[in-house]
Design an enzyme around this catalytic site. Structure first.
Site, PDB file in Angstrom:
ATOM      1  N   ALA A   1       1.264  -1.188   0.065  1.00 30.79           N
ATOM      2  CA  ALA A   1       0.312   0.073  -0.105  1.00 30.79           C
ATOM      3  C   ALA A   1       1.361   0.908   0.137  1.00 30.79           C
ATOM      4  CB  ALA A   1      -0.931   0.120   1.005  1.00 30.79           C
TER       5      ALA A   1
ATOM      6  N   TYR B   1      -5.433   9.550   2.396  1.00 29.16           N
ATOM      7  CA  TYR B   1      -4.618   8.238   2.607  1.00 29.16           C
ATOM      8  C   TYR B   1      -6.156   7.368   3.259  1.00 29.16           C
ATOM      9  CZ  TYR B   1      -3.141   4.032   5.810  1.00 29.16           C
ATOM     10  OH  TYR B   1      -2.866   3.279   5.764  1.00 29.16           O
TER      11      TYR B   1
END
Length: 296
Positions: free
Chosen positions: A60, A125
């Site tokens: 990620a 995010y």
């Protein structure tokens, strides 16, 4: 049981590799350059070559503050990359366990967040990770999303490692005390993921083992409490005394907003998968012993 995990240099991949023998599992870690989630090229052939029974999507974009100035990249990796992996897993006919975050919530709830609560991220995010969740769940009803909290481990960069380093340089550390979450050892998370993978492999028809799950220690902490425990260990084991001074989020401005409360309700995970994380104060000392033995 054979597991492919993405993000081969990350804390979770390294922890899965270490813990796999306890579950009689084989873990194959893949990552850049052969697998880059920002690249739109199909990855099904790469994953097929590893012959997985389960795929763990752990890679990620995790630099929370930088994501505010790189939203396209954050969404490409965390949203588009997750979609790409989910489509590959569907093509191979294997379940995908996708790692998400407590930062999909806005932090406004007074109690722990359940899987039924509506996400409302307050950062790029968090929004990008929510997009990844949605893509994974849309790709197959056999997939799993696991939301986790504040990860630390003997590997890579993390809060515990940073506090140990700073405690060697300063006598006073100023740490935020109005954000609450779950300090989580990546080794404990790996045990949980391996348990979940084993469960879905041995009971492929159980729909209740799929969907969204929260994984966190049973008791929450603030960042200041987490830092304080690290410094207390340092004093007891190394004779180094450092004071942790509590400050507010307003005292420590960052590019991205953090949720004030990101505590996760973990009852579903215990009920359906039979897994409970250890208290974070129990899991922390062994990690600190390992961190303190290497250059920081």
């Amino acid at each position: 049981m054979r597991i492919v995990v993405t993000g081969k240099k990350g804390q979770l991949a390294q922890s899965l590799l270490e813990r796999a023998p306890l579950f009689e599992a084989t873990v194959v870690a893949v990552g850049r350059p052969e697998l880059d989630l920002a690249d739109t090229r199909p990855v099904v052939d790469l994953l097929a070559a590893a012959a997985p029974d389960v795929i763990v999507s752990a890679a990620a974009y995790t630099v929370v503050d930088r994501a505010e100035s790189e939203p396209a990249l954050a969404h490409a990796v965390n949203g588009g990359g997750a979609r790409m992996l989910a489509e590959a897993a569907a093509a191979l006919g294997v379940p995908l366990i996708h790692i998400s975050t407590d930062y999909v919530f806005d932090g406004s709830k007074p109690g722990p967040w359940t899987e039924e609560d509506t996400p409302a991220p307050v950062s790029v995010y968090g929004a990008s990770k929510l997009a990844g969740e949605q893509a994974v769940l849309a790709a197959s009803s056999g997939n799993i999303v696991v939301r986790i909290g504040w990860v630390y481990s003997p590997f890579g960069s993390n809060f515990a490692k940073t506090i140990l380093r700073l405690a060697g340089e300063r006598d006073v550390l100023r740490v935020v005390s109005d954000q609450t979450g779950g300090p989580s050892s990546a080794l404990d998370i790996a045990d949980g993921l391996l348990t979940m993978a084993r469960n879905v492999c041995t009971a492929p028809d159980r729909a209740d083992l799929r969907g969204v799950f929260h994984m966190a220690p049973p008791e929450p902490a603030t960042w200041a409490e987490f830092a304080g425990e690290i410094c207390a260990w340092l004093a007891a084991k190394r004779g180094r005394h450092v004071t942790v001074e509590s400050i507010t989020t307003a005292d420590y401005p960052t590019a991205a907003r953090r949720p004030a409360n990101s505590c996760l309700d973990v009852r579903r995970l215990a009920l359906r998968h039979g897994f409970r994380m250890a208290p974070w104060r129990t899991s922390l000392p062994p990690v600190l012993e390992r961190l303190a033995s290497i250059p920081i």
